[in-house]
Design an enzyme around this catalytic site. Sequence first.
Site, short mmCIF file in Angstrom:
data_model
loop_
_atom_site.label_atom_id
_atom_site.label_comp_id
_atom_site.label_asym_id
_atom_site.label_seq_id
_atom_site.Cartn_x
_atom_site.Cartn_y
_atom_site.Cartn_z
N LEU A 73 0.81 -1.21 0.00
CA LEU A 73 0.00 0.00 0.00
C LEU A 73 0.85 1.27 0.00
O LEU A 73 0.36 2.34 -0.39
CB LEU A 73 -0.87 0.06 1.27
CG LEU A 73 -1.79 -1.11 1.58
CD1 LEU A 73 -2.47 -0.88 2.94
CD2 LEU A 73 -2.86 -1.28 0.51
N SER A 113 -5.31 1.80 -8.38
CA SER A 113 -6.31 2.84 -8.10
C SER A 113 -7.28 2.99 -9.26
O SER A 113 -6.94 2.72 -10.43
CB SER A 113 -5.59 4.17 -7.88
OG SER A 113 -6.52 5.24 -7.87
N TYR A 142 0.04 10.48 -10.48
CA TYR A 142 -0.32 9.44 -9.50
C TYR A 142 -0.95 8.23 -10.23
O TYR A 142 -0.55 7.09 -10.01
CB TYR A 142 -1.29 10.04 -8.47
CG TYR A 142 -2.03 9.02 -7.65
CD1 TYR A 142 -1.36 8.26 -6.69
CD2 TYR A 142 -3.40 8.80 -7.83
CE1 TYR A 142 -2.04 7.31 -5.94
CE2 TYR A 142 -4.08 7.87 -7.08
CZ TYR A 142 -3.39 7.12 -6.14
OH TYR A 142 -4.07 6.17 -5.41
C1 15L Z 1 -7.36 7.20 -4.76
O1 15L Z 1 -6.69 6.48 -5.48
C2 15L Z 1 -6.75 7.96 -3.66
O2 15L Z 1 -5.61 7.33 -3.11
C3 15L Z 1 -7.70 8.28 -2.55
O3 15L Z 1 -7.10 9.30 -1.79
C4 15L Z 1 -9.09 8.70 -3.03
O4 15L Z 1 -9.00 10.00 -3.45
C5 15L Z 1 -9.61 7.78 -4.11
O5 15L Z 1 -8.66 7.43 -5.07
C6 15L Z 1 -10.82 8.37 -4.86
O6 15L Z 1 -10.90 8.27 -6.08
O7 15L Z 1 -11.69 8.92 -4.19
#
Ligand code: 15L
Length: 276
Positions: A73, A113, A142
Amino acid sequence: MVSDDPGRMLITGAAGGVGTFLRTGLAELGWHLRCLDLRIPDDPGEAEWIVGDIGDEAALDAALADVDVVVHLAAIPVEDHFDAILHANIDGTYRVFDAAVRAGVPRVLFASSNHTVGYYERAEFAGRRIGIEARPRPDTFYGVSKVFGEALGSFYHDRHGLQVACVRIGACCARPLTRRMLDTWFSPGDAVRLFHALATVPDLGYEIVYGVSANRTAWGDLEASRRLGYEPRDDSSVFADLFAHEPVDPDDPEVRFLGGDFTTATPPRRDETYEV
Ligand code: 15L
């Protein structure tokens, strides 16, 4: 059936938000946890903690000794300037995968993500789900780093036989905080259920799965996660009233794109540091 002793697990980034949900729930399922992070949190639980950076080879080797599965993570969880993402998310993820092979750990679960596909427009998927065959369309550096991690996992699977699951995590929090999170909500309980399923399913090869709850408005396809044993129990629609009064502007990035306002996130200046 849940085994009383599923095994030994390392969680990197265990002191963070998702890490805290996972280490609490997975410990309850019987996992022997080792946790690696830059600091020990106020609520360390029964786990063994190693304080260290994933960029530190010695810390990683100590952390990975004698574990059955790694949940990776540790990362910057939002947009940042490229150099910071390069160090923490790209180089750091390479180091974790490489250390896993070095230590003979058979399985890595990588926290990807939903921002790997954030530039898709919501309208394209009205009434249907986006599957993993859709090409990545990351919405930030990111998101790019998470696409990299998925590709790296694929390479380590093919080259070294590592068993890898990449979880495209949505919004993992106690309850949705925005209207968009009604689609992407991943309840803490469901997060524990999915990671436990991926850690215990026999014959894991290489998989990309969506990490979301059984939300009525979810756009991430849960076919792969369910096939691997995930049985979500939560649905964000119980929170829908919280956002019912908000106007819906189709041109608002939060409404228009799967990645919401990540599509307009500008990295901080290089001399600014990101505080977790
Ligand atoms: C993510 O990948 C982030 O790490 C998290 O902080 C949230 O913002 C989440 O996505 C999201 O899409 O809400």
